[in-house]
Design a protein around this motif. Structure first.
Motif, PDB file in Angstrom:
ATOM      1  N   HIS A  19      -1.111   4.197   0.848  1.00 45.90           N
ATOM      2  CA  HIS A  19      -2.257   3.287   0.990  1.00 45.90           C
ATOM      3  C   HIS A  19      -3.526   4.049   1.366  1.00 45.90           C
ATOM      4  N   ILE A  20      -3.388   5.037   2.228  1.00 48.39           N
ATOM      5  CA  ILE A  20      -4.540   5.858   2.606  1.00 48.39           C
ATOM      6  C   ILE A  20      -5.076   6.608   1.387  1.00 48.39           C
ATOM      7  N   LEU A  21      -4.179   7.123   0.561  1.00 49.59           N
ATOM      8  CA  LEU A  21      -4.601   7.813  -0.659  1.00 49.59           C
ATOM      9  C   LEU A  21      -5.385   6.869  -1.573  1.00 49.59           C
ATOM     10  N   LEU A  22      -4.937   5.618  -1.665  1.00 49.60           N
ATOM     11  CA  LEU A  22      -5.680   4.631  -2.454  1.00 49.60           C
ATOM     12  C   LEU A  22      -7.079   4.416  -1.875  1.00 49.60           C
ATOM     13  N   LEU A  23      -7.163   4.286  -0.567  1.00 48.23           N
ATOM     14  CA  LEU A  23      -8.460   4.089   0.089  1.00 48.23           C
ATOM     15  C   LEU A  23      -9.387   5.282  -0.118  1.00 48.23           C
ATOM     16  N   LEU A  24      -8.802   6.443  -0.362  1.00 47.25           N
ATOM     17  CA  LEU A  24      -9.592   7.653  -0.613  1.00 47.25           C
ATOM     18  C   LEU A  24      -9.969   7.801  -2.085  1.00 47.25           C
ATOM     19  N   LYS A  53      -3.765   6.689  -9.240  1.00 44.98           N
ATOM     20  CA  LYS A  53      -2.395   7.011  -9.635  1.00 44.98           C
ATOM     21  C   LYS A  53      -2.034   8.371  -9.052  1.00 44.98           C
ATOM     22  N   ILE A  54      -0.807   8.474  -8.592  1.00 41.51           N
ATOM     23  CA  ILE A  54      -0.394   9.735  -7.981  1.00 41.51           C
ATOM     24  C   ILE A  54       1.036  10.072  -8.394  1.00 41.51           C
ATOM     25  N   GLY A 104       8.230   0.805  -6.403  1.00 42.55           N
ATOM     26  CA  GLY A 104       7.218   0.627  -7.444  1.00 42.55           C
ATOM     27  C   GLY A 104       6.888   1.853  -8.264  1.00 42.55           C
ATOM     28  N   ALA A 105       7.564   2.980  -8.025  1.00 35.55           N
ATOM     29  CA  ALA A 105       7.273   4.194  -8.800  1.00 35.55           C
ATOM     30  C   ALA A 105       7.909   4.110 -10.190  1.00 35.55           C
ATOM     31  N   GLU A 106       7.282   4.770 -11.153  1.00 34.86           N
ATOM     32  CA  GLU A 106       7.769   4.786 -12.530  1.00 34.86           C
ATOM     33  C   GLU A 106       8.118   6.218 -12.941  1.00 34.86           C
ATOM     34  N   PHE A 107       9.091   6.347 -13.838  1.00 38.68           N
ATOM     35  CA  PHE A 107       9.448   7.650 -14.375  1.00 38.68           C
ATOM     36  C   PHE A 107       8.421   8.064 -15.431  1.00 38.68           C
ATOM     37  N   ILE A 108       7.948   9.301 -15.341  1.00 39.47           N
ATOM     38  CA  ILE A 108       6.985   9.833 -16.310  1.00 39.47           C
ATOM     39  C   ILE A 108       7.670  10.815 -17.259  1.00 39.47           C
ATOM     40  N   SER A 109       8.438  11.730 -16.705  1.00 40.78           N
ATOM     41  CA  SER A 109       9.121  12.719 -17.531  1.00 40.78           C
ATOM     42  C   SER A 109      10.232  13.380 -16.728  1.00 40.78           C
ATOM     43  N   ARG A 110      11.008  14.208 -17.384  1.00 43.88           N
ATOM     44  CA  ARG A 110      12.068  14.976 -16.735  1.00 43.88           C
ATOM     45  C   ARG A 110      12.053  16.390 -17.290  1.00 43.88           C
ATOM     46  N   ILE A 125       9.603  13.711 -12.832  1.00 45.75           N
ATOM     47  CA  ILE A 125       8.235  13.469 -12.387  1.00 45.75           C
ATOM     48  C   ILE A 125       8.058  11.957 -12.383  1.00 45.75           C
ATOM     49  N   MET A 126       7.682  11.428 -11.230  1.00 40.92           N
ATOM     50  CA  MET A 126       7.488   9.992 -11.081  1.00 40.92           C
ATOM     51  C   MET A 126       6.046   9.729 -10.665  1.00 40.92           C
ATOM     52  N   GLN A 127       5.638   8.485 -10.791  1.00 41.18           N
ATOM     53  CA  GLN A 127       4.238   8.154 -10.526  1.00 41.18           C
ATOM     54  C   GLN A 127       4.107   6.766  -9.912  1.00 41.18           C
ATOM     55  N   TYR A 128       3.224   6.675  -8.928  1.00 44.64           N
ATOM     56  CA  TYR A 128       2.832   5.387  -8.366  1.00 44.64           C
ATOM     57  C   TYR A 128       1.479   4.984  -8.936  1.00 44.64           C
ATOM     58  N   ASP A 129       1.392   3.756  -9.421  1.00 47.15           N
ATOM     59  CA  ASP A 129       0.104   3.147  -9.725  1.00 47.15           C
ATOM     60  C   ASP A 129      -0.318   2.451  -8.439  1.00 47.15           C
ATOM     61  N   LEU A 130      -1.176   3.104  -7.663  1.00 44.50           N
ATOM     62  CA  LEU A 130      -1.507   2.605  -6.335  1.00 44.50           C
ATOM     63  C   LEU A 130      -2.316   1.317  -6.373  1.00 44.50           C
ATOM     64  N   VAL A 131      -3.144   1.152  -7.392  1.00 40.49           N
ATOM     65  CA  VAL A 131      -3.922  -0.084  -7.529  1.00 40.49           C
ATOM     66  C   VAL A 131      -2.966  -1.261  -7.735  1.00 40.49           C
ATOM     67  N   LYS A 132      -2.012  -1.072  -8.617  1.00 43.32           N
ATOM     68  CA  LYS A 132      -1.018  -2.114  -8.896  1.00 43.32           C
ATOM     69  C   LYS A 132      -0.125  -2.367  -7.683  1.00 43.32           C
ATOM     70  N   LYS A 133       0.292  -1.298  -7.026  1.00 43.28           N
ATOM     71  CA  LYS A 133       1.213  -1.430  -5.900  1.00 43.28           C
ATOM     72  C   LYS A 133       0.608  -2.212  -4.744  1.00 43.28           C
ATOM     73  N   PHE A 134      -0.668  -1.961  -4.459  1.00 43.78           N
ATOM     74  CA  PHE A 134      -1.292  -2.585  -3.294  1.00 43.78           C
ATOM     75  C   PHE A 134      -2.232  -3.726  -3.656  1.00 43.78           C
ATOM     76  N   ARG A 135      -2.131  -4.194  -4.901  1.00 43.46           N
ATOM     77  CA  ARG A 135      -2.956  -5.334  -5.303  1.00 43.46           C
ATOM     78  C   ARG A 135      -2.556  -6.553  -4.488  1.00 43.46           C
ATOM     79  N   ARG A 136      -3.562  -7.214  -3.963  1.00 42.61           N
ATOM     80  CA  ARG A 136      -3.289  -8.401  -3.144  1.00 42.61           C
ATOM     81  C   ARG A 136      -2.855  -9.578  -4.035  1.00 42.61           C
ATOM     82  N   LYS A 137      -1.775 -10.209  -3.623  1.00 39.12           N
ATOM     83  CA  LYS A 137      -1.300 -11.360  -4.381  1.00 39.12           C
ATOM     84  C   LYS A 137      -2.119 -12.598  -3.998  1.00 39.12           C
TER      85      LYS A 137
END
Length: 214
Positions: A152-157, A161-162, A181-187, A198-210
């Motif tokens: 969440h701090i990384l998103l605020l910064l 995507k990370i 909420g992480a997705e597979f990108i490659s192996r 290699i996995m990835q978080y879409d931080l905008v999607k993960k912390f989007r307010r419902k």
């Protein structure tokens, strides 16, 4: 337990936690280096302006875990290369007990310069690095809180995507990351034969307010 941003003065405590907990982590390079090498490593990265490390601190003021990452992998590796001789000297005791570490260190170093064919980690963009909980601390429920606070701090910064790497054999982290909420990108296959994702978080999607329900 409280969470806070780690500082350079935390290098020794973080290195000790990493060292004592390394059997629960990947079986690669960082699981075979000495505590002294880890101290030198964290002393460098915690002074890097692109590094973001969050730690959990217990009621006695002792660090119980940490999550680390960088806003820019290329800049992080460029900064580490400035201290290559310092890190090389710190690695000598580890090489004395495990000579093959020398080859792995060289190959890893070349990979960060995009000179080697061997791949170890993502070398572009934002990246999370280590997520470690002290093996001596039983309040493991805080480990997940620590990880999500770091993200969440990384998103605020400004990180949207990370990426991060996790060995296929580390199924507990793979499954947690998927549920989180992480997705597979490659192996890819590491030089020692281990399979790594290699996995990835879409931080905008993960912390989007419902939307709130009326």
């Amino acid at each position: 337990m409280r969470l806070r941003i780690a500082k350079p003065s935390d290098s020794a405590s973080i290195a000790e936690i990493h060292y004592l907990s390394r059997d629960k982590l990947t079986k690669g390079f960082f699981s075979h280096v000495s505590k002294y090498f880890l101290y030198q490593y964290y002393n460098i990265v915690l002074n890097d302006p692109n590094t973001v490390v969050v730690c959990a601190e217990d009621s006695d003021g002792e660090i119980a875990g940490f999550a680390s990452g960088t806003l820019d992998s290329e800049k992080q590796y460029a900064n580490l290369r400035k201290y290559k001789f310092r890190l090389a000297i710190a690695l000598i005791p580890s090489i004395a007990t495990s000579p093959r570490l020398l080859y792995e260190a060289i190959f890893r170093y070349l990979s960060t310069q995009k000179k080697g064919e061997k791949k170890y980690v993502s070398i572009y963009g934002p990246r999370t690095e280590f997520w470690v909980w002290d093996a001596r601390n039983k309040s493991t429920i805080w480990a997940g809180v620590l990880n999500n606070t770091h993200l969440h701090i990384l998103l605020l910064l400004g990180v949207k995507k990370i990426r991060f790497e996790v060995d296929a054999q580390n199924q507990s982290v793979v499954k947690f990351s998927e549920r989180n909420g992480a997705e597979f990108i490659s192996r890819f296959i590491l030089p020692d034969g281990r399979e790594r994702f290699i996995m990835q978080y879409d931080l905008v999607k993960k912390f989007r307010r419902k939307p709130r329900e009326n």
